[in-house]
Design a protein around this motif. Sequence first.
Motif, PDB file in Angstrom:
ATOM      1  N   PRO A  56     -12.223  -5.815  -1.589  1.00 27.96           N
ATOM      2  CA  PRO A  56     -12.129  -4.394  -1.983  1.00 27.96           C
ATOM      3  C   PRO A  56     -10.967  -4.107  -2.919  1.00 27.96           C
ATOM      4  O   PRO A  56     -11.072  -3.228  -3.786  1.00 27.96           O
ATOM      5  CB  PRO A  56     -11.968  -3.657  -0.646  1.00 27.96           C
ATOM      6  CG  PRO A  56     -11.462  -4.673   0.293  1.00 27.96           C
ATOM      7  CD  PRO A  56     -12.054  -5.975  -0.135  1.00 27.96           C
ATOM      8  N   LEU A  57      -9.841  -4.852  -2.755  1.00 29.48           N
ATOM      9  CA  LEU A  57      -8.712  -4.632  -3.662  1.00 29.48           C
ATOM     10  C   LEU A  57      -9.080  -5.004  -5.093  1.00 29.48           C
ATOM     11  O   LEU A  57      -8.720  -4.300  -6.049  1.00 29.48           O
ATOM     12  CB  LEU A  57      -7.505  -5.450  -3.198  1.00 29.48           C
ATOM     13  CG  LEU A  57      -6.782  -4.957  -1.947  1.00 29.48           C
ATOM     14  CD1 LEU A  57      -5.688  -5.927  -1.545  1.00 29.48           C
ATOM     15  CD2 LEU A  57      -6.207  -3.570  -2.177  1.00 29.48           C
TER      16      LEU A  57
ATOM     17  N   PHE B 109       0.816  -1.210   0.000  1.00 29.05           N
ATOM     18  CA  PHE B 109       0.000   0.000   0.000  1.00 29.05           C
ATOM     19  C   PHE B 109       0.855   1.267   0.000  1.00 29.05           C
ATOM     20  O   PHE B 109       0.584   2.202  -0.747  1.00 29.05           O
ATOM     21  CB  PHE B 109      -0.944  -0.005   1.210  1.00 29.05           C
ATOM     22  CG  PHE B 109      -1.955  -1.109   1.166  1.00 29.05           C
ATOM     23  CD1 PHE B 109      -3.039  -1.046   0.305  1.00 29.05           C
ATOM     24  CD2 PHE B 109      -1.810  -2.233   1.953  1.00 29.05           C
ATOM     25  CE1 PHE B 109      -3.965  -2.068   0.250  1.00 29.05           C
ATOM     26  CE2 PHE B 109      -2.731  -3.263   1.913  1.00 29.05           C
ATOM     27  CZ  PHE B 109      -3.814  -3.184   1.056  1.00 29.05           C
TER      28      PHE B 109
ATOM     29  N   LEU C  76     -12.128  -5.022  -6.356  1.00 27.53           N
ATOM     30  CA  LEU C  76     -13.089  -4.021  -6.829  1.00 27.53           C
ATOM     31  C   LEU C  76     -12.376  -2.727  -7.222  1.00 27.53           C
ATOM     32  O   LEU C  76     -12.722  -2.105  -8.236  1.00 27.53           O
ATOM     33  CB  LEU C  76     -14.132  -3.747  -5.746  1.00 27.53           C
ATOM     34  CG  LEU C  76     -15.139  -4.874  -5.477  1.00 27.53           C
ATOM     35  CD1 LEU C  76     -16.026  -4.530  -4.288  1.00 27.53           C
ATOM     36  CD2 LEU C  76     -16.004  -5.123  -6.712  1.00 27.53           C
ATOM     37  N   MET C  77     -11.383  -2.339  -6.416  1.00 30.58           N
ATOM     38  CA  MET C  77     -10.627  -1.126  -6.739  1.00 30.58           C
ATOM     39  C   MET C  77      -9.925  -1.254  -8.081  1.00 30.58           C
ATOM     40  O   MET C  77      -9.905  -0.317  -8.886  1.00 30.58           O
ATOM     41  CB  MET C  77      -9.606  -0.839  -5.639  1.00 30.58           C
ATOM     42  CG  MET C  77     -10.205  -0.305  -4.351  1.00 30.58           C
ATOM     43  SD  MET C  77      -8.977  -0.252  -3.013  1.00 30.58           S
ATOM     44  CE  MET C  77      -7.748   0.841  -3.724  1.00 30.58           C
ATOM     45  N   ALA C  78      -9.351  -2.433  -8.335  1.00 23.03           N
ATOM     46  CA  ALA C  78      -8.637  -2.636  -9.593  1.00 23.03           C
ATOM     47  C   ALA C  78      -9.584  -2.587 -10.782  1.00 23.03           C
ATOM     48  O   ALA C  78      -9.330  -1.882 -11.772  1.00 23.03           O
ATOM     49  CB  ALA C  78      -7.902  -3.982  -9.557  1.00 23.03           C
TER      50      ALA C  78
ATOM     51  N   VAL D 227     -12.823  -1.415 -10.972  1.00 25.81           N
ATOM     52  CA  VAL D 227     -13.503  -0.123 -11.104  1.00 25.81           C
ATOM     53  C   VAL D 227     -12.524   0.956 -11.540  1.00 25.81           C
ATOM     54  O   VAL D 227     -12.845   1.815 -12.364  1.00 25.81           O
ATOM     55  CB  VAL D 227     -14.190   0.259  -9.780  1.00 25.81           C
ATOM     56  CG1 VAL D 227     -14.771   1.668  -9.857  1.00 25.81           C
ATOM     57  CG2 VAL D 227     -15.281  -0.741  -9.430  1.00 25.81           C
ATOM     58  N   GLY D 228     -11.303   0.904 -10.995  1.00 21.80           N
ATOM     59  CA  GLY D 228     -10.314   1.912 -11.362  1.00 21.80           C
ATOM     60  C   GLY D 228      -9.932   1.852 -12.834  1.00 21.80           C
ATOM     61  O   GLY D 228      -9.824   2.890 -13.499  1.00 21.80           O
TER      62      GLY D 228
ATOM     63  N   SER E 298     -13.085   3.007 -14.931  1.00 25.34           N
ATOM     64  CA  SER E 298     -13.302   4.453 -14.842  1.00 25.34           C
ATOM     65  C   SER E 298     -12.185   5.227 -15.521  1.00 25.34           C
ATOM     66  O   SER E 298     -12.412   6.289 -16.105  1.00 25.34           O
ATOM     67  CB  SER E 298     -13.417   4.877 -13.372  1.00 25.34           C
ATOM     68  OG  SER E 298     -12.207   4.603 -12.687  1.00 25.34           O
TER      69      SER E 298
ATOM     70  N   LYS F  18      -9.886  -8.865   2.657  1.00 24.78           N
ATOM     71  CA  LYS F  18      -8.967  -7.866   2.119  1.00 24.78           C
ATOM     72  C   LYS F  18      -8.921  -7.898   0.591  1.00 24.78           C
ATOM     73  O   LYS F  18      -8.780  -6.846  -0.058  1.00 24.78           O
ATOM     74  CB  LYS F  18      -7.577  -8.112   2.708  1.00 24.78           C
ATOM     75  CG  LYS F  18      -6.516  -7.141   2.279  1.00 24.78           C
ATOM     76  CD  LYS F  18      -5.305  -7.241   3.193  1.00 24.78           C
ATOM     77  CE  LYS F  18      -4.792  -8.636   3.358  1.00 24.78           C
ATOM     78  NZ  LYS F  18      -3.587  -8.697   4.205  1.00 24.78           N
TER      79      LYS F  18
END
Length: 258
Positions: free
Chosen positions: A180-181, A27, A183-185, A187-188, A191, A177
Amino acid sequence: MEGLTKKYGLFTAIAMVVGIVIGSGVFFKAEVILDKTAGDMPTGILAWTIGGIIMLACIYMFAIMATKYQKVNGIVDYAEATVGESYAYSLGWFLTMIYYPTLTSVLAWLSARYTLVFLTSAFPNRITLVIPAAEGGCVVGPECMALALFFLCAAYATNALSPKIAGHFQVATTIIKLIPLGLMAVVGIISGLVSPTHMLANNFAFVAENAEQYSTGHLLLSAVCATAFAYEGWIIATSINAELKDAKRNLPKALIIG
Protein backbone atom coordinates in the motif's frame (compact mmCIF):
# COMPACT_ATOMS: atom_id res chain seq x y z
CA MET A 1 26.46 -18.40 21.83
CA GLU A 2 25.56 -21.57 23.69
CA GLY A 3 21.94 -22.55 23.14
CA LEU A 4 21.45 -20.18 20.21
CA THR A 5 20.74 -21.81 16.87
CA LYS A 6 21.10 -20.36 13.39
CA LYS A 7 17.43 -19.93 12.54
CA TYR A 8 17.26 -16.74 10.46
CA GLY A 9 18.33 -16.12 6.87
CA LEU A 10 19.40 -13.03 4.94
CA PHE A 11 15.89 -12.19 3.70
CA THR A 12 14.49 -12.26 7.25
CA ALA A 13 17.25 -9.93 8.43
CA ILE A 14 16.59 -7.50 5.56
CA ALA A 15 12.86 -7.57 6.31
CA MET A 16 13.67 -6.84 9.95
CA VAL A 17 15.69 -3.75 9.06
CA VAL A 18 13.06 -2.50 6.59
CA GLY A 19 10.21 -3.30 8.96
CA ILE A 20 11.85 -1.39 11.80
CA VAL A 21 12.65 1.72 9.75
CA ILE A 22 9.25 1.78 8.06
CA GLY A 23 7.52 1.39 11.39
CA SER A 24 5.53 4.04 13.21
CA GLY A 25 7.95 6.97 13.06
CA VAL A 26 7.78 7.55 9.31
CA PHE A 27 4.01 8.00 9.50
CA PHE A 28 3.65 10.62 12.22
CA LYS A 29 7.06 12.26 11.79
CA ALA A 30 6.25 13.38 8.22
CA GLU A 31 3.86 15.98 9.63
CA VAL A 32 6.38 17.04 12.27
CA ILE A 33 9.09 17.57 9.65
CA LEU A 34 6.79 19.72 7.52
CA ASP A 35 5.92 21.70 10.65
CA LYS A 36 9.64 22.19 11.35
CA THR A 37 10.21 23.43 7.79
CA ALA A 38 7.15 25.70 8.01
CA GLY A 39 5.46 23.90 5.13
CA ASP A 40 8.43 24.10 2.74
CA MET A 41 8.30 20.66 1.08
CA PRO A 42 11.66 20.84 -0.79
CA THR A 43 13.39 21.63 2.51
CA GLY A 44 11.49 18.78 4.15
CA ILE A 45 12.57 16.31 1.46
CA LEU A 46 16.16 17.59 1.79
CA ALA A 47 15.94 16.91 5.55
CA TRP A 48 14.81 13.33 4.89
CA THR A 49 17.71 12.92 2.45
CA ILE A 50 20.34 14.30 4.85
CA GLY A 51 18.97 12.18 7.69
CA GLY A 52 19.11 9.12 5.44
CA ILE A 53 22.71 9.80 4.45
CA ILE A 54 23.69 10.14 8.12
CA MET A 55 21.98 6.83 8.89
CA LEU A 56 23.70 5.14 5.94
CA ALA A 57 27.07 6.27 7.29
CA CYS A 58 26.19 4.79 10.69
CA ILE A 59 24.91 1.59 9.08
CA TYR A 60 28.12 1.23 7.07
CA MET A 61 30.15 1.53 10.26
CA PHE A 62 28.08 -1.15 12.02
CA ALA A 63 28.24 -3.33 8.91
CA ILE A 64 32.05 -3.26 9.14
CA MET A 65 31.82 -4.20 12.82
CA ALA A 66 29.47 -7.07 11.94
CA THR A 67 32.10 -8.57 9.63
CA LYS A 68 34.59 -8.71 12.50
CA TYR A 69 32.62 -9.62 15.64
CA GLN A 70 29.96 -12.25 16.25
CA LYS A 71 29.16 -13.23 19.83
CA VAL A 72 25.74 -12.85 21.46
CA ASN A 73 24.34 -9.34 20.99
CA GLY A 74 25.62 -7.20 18.13
CA ILE A 75 25.72 -3.69 19.58
CA VAL A 76 27.00 -4.87 22.97
CA ASP A 77 29.72 -6.91 21.25
CA TYR A 78 30.78 -3.89 19.21
CA ALA A 79 30.83 -1.68 22.30
CA GLU A 80 33.03 -4.19 24.13
CA ALA A 81 35.45 -4.39 21.21
CA THR A 82 35.79 -0.63 20.74
CA VAL A 83 35.30 0.89 24.21
CA GLY A 84 35.73 -1.90 26.75
CA GLU A 85 33.92 -4.39 28.94
CA SER A 86 32.67 -1.85 31.50
CA TYR A 87 30.96 0.30 28.89
CA ALA A 88 29.52 -2.76 27.14
CA TYR A 89 28.19 -4.02 30.49
CA SER A 90 26.47 -0.69 31.18
CA LEU A 91 25.12 -0.55 27.63
CA GLY A 92 23.73 -4.06 27.95
CA TRP A 93 21.83 -3.12 31.11
CA PHE A 94 20.58 0.10 29.50
CA LEU A 95 19.26 -1.80 26.48
CA THR A 96 17.68 -4.50 28.64
CA MET A 97 16.09 -2.31 31.31
CA ILE A 98 15.26 0.93 29.47
CA TYR A 99 15.63 0.99 25.69
CA TYR A 100 14.01 -2.28 24.60
CA PRO A 101 11.14 -2.20 27.16
CA THR A 102 10.33 1.42 26.35
CA LEU A 103 10.45 0.84 22.60
CA THR A 104 8.34 -2.33 22.66
CA SER A 105 5.73 -0.83 24.98
CA VAL A 106 5.38 2.29 22.83
CA LEU A 107 5.05 0.17 19.68
CA ALA A 108 2.43 -2.02 21.36
CA TRP A 109 0.48 1.09 22.38
CA LEU A 110 0.72 2.57 18.87
CA SER A 111 -0.40 -0.73 17.34
CA ALA A 112 -3.40 -0.80 19.68
CA ARG A 113 -4.26 2.81 18.93
CA TYR A 114 -4.01 2.34 15.17
CA THR A 115 -6.14 -0.80 15.45
CA LEU A 116 -8.88 1.03 17.35
CA VAL A 117 -8.74 4.00 14.98
CA PHE A 118 -9.18 1.61 12.06
CA LEU A 119 -12.07 -0.23 13.74
CA THR A 120 -13.71 3.06 14.72
CA SER A 121 -13.50 4.33 11.16
CA ALA A 122 -14.65 1.05 9.59
CA PHE A 123 -17.42 0.21 12.05
CA PRO A 124 -18.27 3.45 13.89
CA ASN A 125 -21.68 2.43 15.22
CA ARG A 126 -20.73 -1.05 16.40
CA ILE A 127 -17.40 -0.14 17.97
CA THR A 128 -18.72 2.77 20.03
CA LEU A 129 -21.38 0.48 21.51
CA VAL A 130 -18.68 -1.93 22.73
CA ILE A 131 -15.95 0.64 23.44
CA PRO A 132 -17.43 3.99 24.54
CA ALA A 133 -13.95 5.56 24.65
CA ALA A 134 -13.60 4.99 20.93
CA GLU A 135 -16.29 7.54 20.16
CA GLY A 136 -14.87 10.47 18.25
CA GLY A 137 -11.57 8.67 17.63
CA CYS A 138 -10.48 8.92 21.27
CA VAL A 139 -8.60 5.67 21.87
CA VAL A 140 -6.27 6.44 24.75
CA GLY A 141 -8.39 4.89 27.49
CA PRO A 142 -8.20 1.54 29.31
CA GLU A 143 -9.43 -0.32 26.22
CA CYS A 144 -6.38 0.84 24.30
CA MET A 145 -4.07 -0.13 27.16
CA ALA A 146 -5.64 -3.59 27.38
CA LEU A 147 -5.22 -4.16 23.64
CA ALA A 148 -1.62 -2.91 23.85
CA LEU A 149 -0.94 -5.43 26.62
CA PHE A 150 -2.41 -8.17 24.46
CA PHE A 151 -0.18 -7.21 21.51
CA LEU A 152 2.85 -7.10 23.81
CA CYS A 153 2.16 -10.57 25.26
CA ALA A 154 1.34 -12.02 21.83
CA ALA A 155 4.58 -10.71 20.33
CA TYR A 156 6.61 -12.08 23.24
CA ALA A 157 4.90 -15.46 23.06
CA THR A 158 5.45 -15.74 19.31
CA ASN A 159 9.14 -14.91 19.54
CA ALA A 160 9.72 -17.13 22.58
CA LEU A 161 7.74 -20.19 21.49
CA SER A 162 8.43 -20.18 17.76
CA PRO A 163 11.19 -17.86 16.50
CA LYS A 164 10.84 -19.28 12.98
CA ILE A 165 7.16 -18.29 12.84
CA ALA A 166 8.15 -14.86 14.17
CA GLY A 167 10.67 -14.56 11.34
CA HIS A 168 8.10 -15.51 8.72
CA PHE A 169 5.65 -13.05 10.28
CA GLN A 170 8.27 -10.30 10.05
CA VAL A 171 8.82 -10.97 6.35
CA ALA A 172 5.11 -11.20 5.58
CA THR A 173 4.14 -8.01 7.41
CA THR A 174 7.00 -6.08 5.80
CA ILE A 175 5.89 -7.09 2.30
CA ILE A 176 2.22 -6.41 3.11
CA LYS A 177 3.15 -2.99 4.47
CA LEU A 178 5.23 -2.02 1.44
CA ILE A 179 2.45 -2.75 -1.08
CA PRO A 180 0.00 0.00 0.00
CA LEU A 181 2.88 2.42 0.65
CA GLY A 182 4.16 1.90 -2.89
CA LEU A 183 0.67 2.34 -4.31
CA MET A 184 0.17 5.51 -2.27
CA ALA A 185 3.41 6.97 -3.62
CA VAL A 186 2.70 6.14 -7.27
CA VAL A 187 -0.98 7.08 -7.23
CA GLY A 188 -0.29 10.20 -5.18
CA ILE A 189 2.37 11.49 -7.57
CA ILE A 190 0.28 10.75 -10.66
CA SER A 191 -2.88 12.31 -9.23
CA GLY A 192 -0.89 15.33 -8.05
CA LEU A 193 0.57 15.84 -11.53
CA VAL A 194 -2.72 15.51 -13.41
CA SER A 195 -4.81 17.38 -10.84
CA PRO A 196 -6.65 20.40 -12.34
CA THR A 197 -5.52 22.42 -9.31
CA HIS A 198 -1.85 21.46 -9.89
CA MET A 199 -1.73 20.03 -6.37
CA LEU A 200 1.82 18.62 -6.52
CA ALA A 201 3.33 21.83 -7.88
CA ASN A 202 1.44 23.91 -5.33
CA ASN A 203 2.65 21.70 -2.49
CA PHE A 204 6.26 22.22 -3.51
CA ALA A 205 5.74 25.96 -3.93
CA PHE A 206 3.85 26.47 -0.68
CA VAL A 207 5.66 27.88 2.34
CA ALA A 208 3.85 28.76 5.56
CA GLU A 209 3.49 32.42 6.45
CA ASN A 210 5.66 32.14 9.55
CA ALA A 211 8.62 30.74 7.61
CA GLU A 212 10.17 34.20 7.26
CA GLN A 213 10.96 34.41 10.98
CA TYR A 214 13.31 31.43 10.70
CA SER A 215 16.49 31.04 8.75
CA THR A 216 16.69 28.19 6.25
CA GLY A 217 19.50 26.61 8.24
CA HIS A 218 17.40 26.59 11.41
CA LEU A 219 14.47 25.00 9.59
CA LEU A 220 16.64 22.36 7.97
CA LEU A 221 18.52 21.48 11.17
CA SER A 222 15.30 21.08 13.15
CA ALA A 223 13.83 18.87 10.45
CA VAL A 224 16.95 16.69 10.22
CA CYS A 225 16.79 16.12 13.97
CA ALA A 226 13.17 15.04 13.57
CA THR A 227 14.12 12.46 10.94
CA ALA A 228 16.43 10.73 13.42
CA PHE A 229 13.50 9.15 15.26
CA ALA A 230 11.85 8.05 12.02
CA TYR A 231 14.99 6.24 10.83
CA GLU A 232 16.10 5.04 14.28
CA GLY A 233 15.65 1.43 15.33
CA TRP A 234 17.58 -0.43 12.60
CA ILE A 235 20.38 -1.04 15.07
CA ILE A 236 18.12 -3.58 16.83
CA ALA A 237 18.70 -5.92 13.88
CA THR A 238 22.26 -6.48 15.13
CA SER A 239 20.82 -8.30 18.16
CA ILE A 240 20.10 -11.42 16.07
CA ASN A 241 23.68 -11.83 14.83
CA ALA A 242 24.17 -14.98 16.92
CA GLU A 243 21.00 -16.48 15.43
CA LEU A 244 21.64 -15.39 11.84
CA LYS A 245 23.05 -17.88 9.37
CA ASP A 246 26.56 -16.84 8.25
CA ALA A 247 26.16 -13.65 10.29
CA LYS A 248 29.53 -12.12 9.40
CA ARG A 249 28.48 -12.16 5.76
CA ASN A 250 24.69 -11.73 5.93
CA LEU A 251 24.31 -9.11 8.67
CA PRO A 252 26.33 -6.42 6.82
CA LYS A 253 24.30 -7.16 3.68
CA ALA A 254 21.03 -6.93 5.63
CA LEU A 255 21.98 -3.59 7.19
CA ILE A 256 23.11 -1.95 3.96
CA ILE A 257 20.40 -3.39 1.67
CA GLY A 258 17.67 -2.82 4.23
